[in-house]
Design a protein around this motif. Structure first.
Motif, PDB file in Angstrom:
ATOM      1  N   GLY A  20       0.780  -1.229   0.000  1.00 16.52           N
ATOM      2  CA  GLY A  20       0.000   0.000   0.000  1.00 16.52           C
ATOM      3  C   GLY A  20       0.811   1.278   0.000  1.00 16.52           C
ATOM      4  N   VAL A  21       2.129   1.195  -0.197  1.00 21.12           N
ATOM      5  CA  VAL A  21       2.995   2.382  -0.152  1.00 21.12           C
ATOM      6  C   VAL A  21       3.817   2.473  -1.429  1.00 21.12           C
ATOM      7  CG1 VAL A  21       4.833   3.617   1.081  1.00 21.12           C
ATOM      8  CG2 VAL A  21       3.181   2.229   2.364  1.00 21.12           C
ATOM      9  N   VAL A  22       3.763   3.648  -2.084  1.00 19.61           N
ATOM     10  CA  VAL A  22       4.628   3.890  -3.235  1.00 19.61           C
ATOM     11  C   VAL A  22       5.591   5.028  -2.910  1.00 19.61           C
ATOM     12  CG1 VAL A  22       3.022   3.041  -4.977  1.00 19.61           C
ATOM     13  CG2 VAL A  22       2.944   5.455  -4.309  1.00 19.61           C
ATOM     14  N   CYS A  23       6.771   4.939  -3.479  1.00 17.49           N
ATOM     15  CA  CYS A  23       7.800   5.965  -3.308  1.00 17.49           C
ATOM     16  C   CYS A  23       7.956   6.716  -4.626  1.00 17.49           C
ATOM     17  CB  CYS A  23       9.116   5.308  -2.901  1.00 17.49           C
ATOM     18  SG  CYS A  23      10.423   6.473  -2.469  1.00 17.49           S
ATOM     19  N   SER A  65      19.769  16.014  -6.455  1.00 13.76           N
ATOM     20  CA  SER A  65      19.266  15.613  -7.768  1.00 13.76           C
ATOM     21  C   SER A  65      17.784  15.284  -7.750  1.00 13.76           C
ATOM     22  CB  SER A  65      20.040  14.389  -8.282  1.00 13.76           C
ATOM     23  OG  SER A  65      19.731  13.229  -7.522  1.00 13.76           O
ATOM     24  N   ALA A  66      17.204  15.068  -6.551  1.00 13.24           N
ATOM     25  CA  ALA A  66      15.809  14.646  -6.507  1.00 13.24           C
ATOM     26  C   ALA A  66      15.208  14.898  -5.133  1.00 13.24           C
ATOM     27  CB  ALA A  66      15.697  13.154  -6.856  1.00 13.24           C
ATOM     28  N   LEU A  67      13.881  14.987  -5.109  1.00 10.02           N
ATOM     29  CA  LEU A  67      13.100  14.972  -3.879  1.00 10.02           C
ATOM     30  C   LEU A  67      12.337  13.651  -3.840  1.00 10.02           C
ATOM     31  CD1 LEU A  67      11.577  18.587  -3.865  1.00 10.02           C
ATOM     32  CD2 LEU A  67      13.568  17.775  -2.585  1.00 10.02           C
ATOM     33  N   THR A  68      12.279  13.042  -2.670  1.00  7.81           N
ATOM     34  CA  THR A  68      11.655  11.732  -2.538  1.00  7.81           C
ATOM     35  C   THR A  68      10.583  11.764  -1.469  1.00  7.81           C
ATOM     36  OG1 THR A  68      13.748  10.660  -3.137  1.00  7.81           O
ATOM     37  CG2 THR A  68      12.075   9.275  -2.133  1.00  7.81           C
ATOM     38  N   VAL A  69       9.400  11.251  -1.797  1.00  7.90           N
ATOM     39  CA  VAL A  69       8.315  11.108  -0.830  1.00  7.90           C
ATOM     40  C   VAL A  69       7.745   9.702  -0.959  1.00  7.90           C
ATOM     41  CG1 VAL A  69       7.714  13.564  -0.882  1.00  7.90           C
ATOM     42  CG2 VAL A  69       6.511  11.958  -2.388  1.00  7.90           C
ATOM     43  N   ALA A  70       7.133   9.219   0.123  1.00  4.99           N
ATOM     44  CA  ALA A  70       6.445   7.930   0.103  1.00  4.99           C
ATOM     45  C   ALA A  70       4.999   8.170   0.504  1.00  4.99           C
ATOM     46  CB  ALA A  70       7.120   6.937   1.041  1.00  4.99           C
ATOM     47  N   VAL A  71       4.084   7.543  -0.207  1.00  5.48           N
ATOM     48  CA  VAL A  71       2.654   7.822  -0.032  1.00  5.48           C
ATOM     49  C   VAL A  71       1.901   6.523   0.253  1.00  5.48           C
ATOM     50  CG1 VAL A  71       0.585   8.795  -1.101  1.00  5.48           C
ATOM     51  CG2 VAL A  71       2.844   9.785  -1.604  1.00  5.48           C
ATOM     52  N   LEU A  72       1.197   6.511   1.361  1.00  5.18           N
ATOM     53  CA  LEU A  72       0.344   5.387   1.739  1.00  5.18           C
ATOM     54  C   LEU A  72      -1.036   5.564   1.127  1.00  5.18           C
ATOM     55  CD1 LEU A  72      -0.422   2.906   3.580  1.00  5.18           C
ATOM     56  CD2 LEU A  72      -1.021   4.607   5.337  1.00  5.18           C
ATOM     57  N   ARG A  73      -1.543   4.520   0.499  1.00 10.17           N
ATOM     58  CA  ARG A  73      -2.921   4.575   0.011  1.00 10.17           C
ATOM     59  C   ARG A  73      -3.867   4.553   1.206  1.00 10.17           C
ATOM     60  NH1 ARG A  73      -6.097   3.351  -4.493  1.00 10.17           N
ATOM     61  NH2 ARG A  73      -4.348   2.611  -5.747  1.00 10.17           N
ATOM     62  N   GLU A  74      -4.709   5.578   1.300  1.00  8.54           N
ATOM     63  CA  GLU A  74      -5.679   5.692   2.392  1.00  8.54           C
ATOM     64  C   GLU A  74      -7.068   5.379   1.848  1.00  8.54           C
ATOM     65  OE1 GLU A  74      -5.008   6.302   5.481  1.00  8.54           O
ATOM     66  OE2 GLU A  74      -3.155   7.474   5.627  1.00  8.54           O
ATOM     67  N   PRO A  75      -7.567   4.163   2.078  1.00  7.22           N
ATOM     68  CA  PRO A  75      -8.880   3.793   1.509  1.00  7.22           C
ATOM     69  C   PRO A  75     -10.010   4.705   1.966  1.00  7.22           C
ATOM     70  CG  PRO A  75      -7.710   1.850   2.302  1.00  7.22           C
ATOM     71  CD  PRO A  75      -6.933   3.034   2.767  1.00  7.22           C
ATOM     72  N   GLN A  76      -9.882   5.238   3.176  1.00  7.40           N
ATOM     73  CA  GLN A  76     -10.920   6.132   3.697  1.00  7.40           C
ATOM     74  C   GLN A  76     -10.523   7.601   3.570  1.00  7.40           C
ATOM     75  OE1 GLN A  76     -13.692   4.521   4.463  1.00  7.40           O
ATOM     76  NE2 GLN A  76     -12.548   2.633   4.075  1.00  7.40           N
ATOM     77  N   GLY A  77      -9.523   7.896   2.741  1.00  2.83           N
ATOM     78  CA  GLY A  77      -9.036   9.260   2.597  1.00  2.83           C
ATOM     79  C   GLY A  77      -9.929  10.112   1.713  1.00  2.83           C
ATOM     80  N   ARG A  78      -9.423  11.308   1.385  1.00  2.00           N
ATOM     81  CA  ARG A  78     -10.205  12.277   0.616  1.00  2.00           C
ATOM     82  C   ARG A  78      -9.809  12.328  -0.857  1.00  2.00           C
ATOM     83  NH1 ARG A  78      -8.863  17.534   3.322  1.00  2.00           N
ATOM     84  NH2 ARG A  78      -6.881  16.451   3.690  1.00  2.00           N
ATOM     85  N   GLY A  79      -9.050  11.339  -1.308  1.00  2.00           N
ATOM     86  CA  GLY A  79      -8.746  11.234  -2.728  1.00  2.00           C
ATOM     87  C   GLY A  79      -7.324  11.532  -3.122  1.00  2.00           C
TER      88      GLY A  79
END
Length: 317
Positions: A20-23, A65-79
């Protein structure tokens, strides 16, 4: 912060780093250097359909050279997380605002880092910085399952027994009583994770003294907007205007309706984008960001949620 902090970056790489997490790896289109940042900083991703979301930077601050973030899919989130997971692809250009740091790593002889789930992201560069400084530190990292815990394997591989992994299905909840029951002098506690964890840590650190605990939220406290909503006036010192703020509107809404440009993002009192200097008056702080010391000083306020304790405020707007 000004509009000059906003730029368009290219999504150069998107990879799954846990269940459930993409970087996301974001680069300048021309290959130039990305903005400087320090551990604890985050950026706003300005997505389509008016979505704006804040994500902690989890890469190496020395890597321009880059900025990196990781994002969790929140099924109950706001989109927002669903948009990142489902619609952002490599090569997509993404508007990025920041970086901005409301969670800076203070100097301390030792650190206790507590992370819950995707809250590991701002902790990653902090751990690296503490280790580079040669100071004493430890990380306790909890998650629902081992497979849901992003970057867990590389943390253990790099730092060994300084890192304690605590998957909930194997070990239960984090042992906060044993970790925080006795205040440790000269120790800075840093915590990021879901609201129940943050609330529990705040409760147990009440005896540690001011300045010991540092937390970051990306959702407001449960009782953040508690209290009566009265009308008041706000005088804008720069614009030379005085505007009434009715009980059913925020300062931010009133100022924007008056045609005065103000940067904002979360509109929940968590990101700090709309932080505004207070010249006169006593703010009724309803944010989830300022420390108790900063609230008591009353020098700034988050105008997206906070109000006035009296009939009038004078703001640097």
């Amino acid at each position: 912060m000004t509009a000059m902090d906003e730029r368009e970056l290219v999504l150069a790489r998107k990879e799954r780093v846990a269940e459930g997490v993409v970087c996301l790896t974001l680069r300048e289109p021309d290959g130039g250097a990305v903005p400087e940042w320090t551990p604890g900083a985050h950026v706003d991703l300005l997505l389509a359909d008016g979505l704006e979301r804040q994500y902690s930077l989890c890469g190496d601050p020395a890597d321009r050279s880059a900025l990196t973030v990781a994002v969790l899919r929140e099924p109950q989130g706001r989109g927002g997380s669903a948009f990142v997971h489902d619609r952002l692809t490599e090569g997509t250009r993404v508007r990025v605002r920041g970086p901005r740091n409301n969670f800076a790593l203070v100097d301390a002889p030792r650190y206790l880092f507590l992370a819950g789930g995707i809250g590991i992201t701002p902790i990653l560069p902090m751990v690296a910085e503490a280790d580079a400084r040669g100071v004493d530190w430890r990380l306790v990292y909890g998650g629902r399952t081992r497979t849901s815990m992003a970057f867990a394997g590389e943390l253990v591989a790099k730092y060994g027994d300084r890192v304690s992994l605590r998957p909930q299905d194997e070990t239960g909840l984090l042992p906060l009583d044993s970790l925080l029951g006795t205040p440790e002098p000269d120790t800075a506690v840093y915590c990021c994770g879901p609201e129940p964890l943050l609330a529990a840590v705040e409760q147990r650190c009440a005896a540690w003294g001011p300045g010991a605990l540092h937390v970051e939220r990306f959702s407001p406290k449960a009782d953040a907007d508690a209290g009566p909503r009265e009308s008041f006036e706000v005088e804008l010192a720069v614009s030379g205007r005085t505007l009434p703020v009715p009980a059913d509107k925020s300062i931010l809404e009133v100022v924007e309706e008056a045609g005065i440009p103000v940067l904002s993002s979360c509109q929940e009192g968590t990101c700090g984008t709309c932080e505004t200097e207070v010249r006169e008056g006593v703010p009724d702080h309803r944010d989830s960001l300022l420390t108790e010391e900063e609230r008591a000083a009353g020098e700034t306020m988050m105008i997206c949620v906070s109000r006035s304790c009296g009939p009038r405020l004078v703001l640097e707007l």
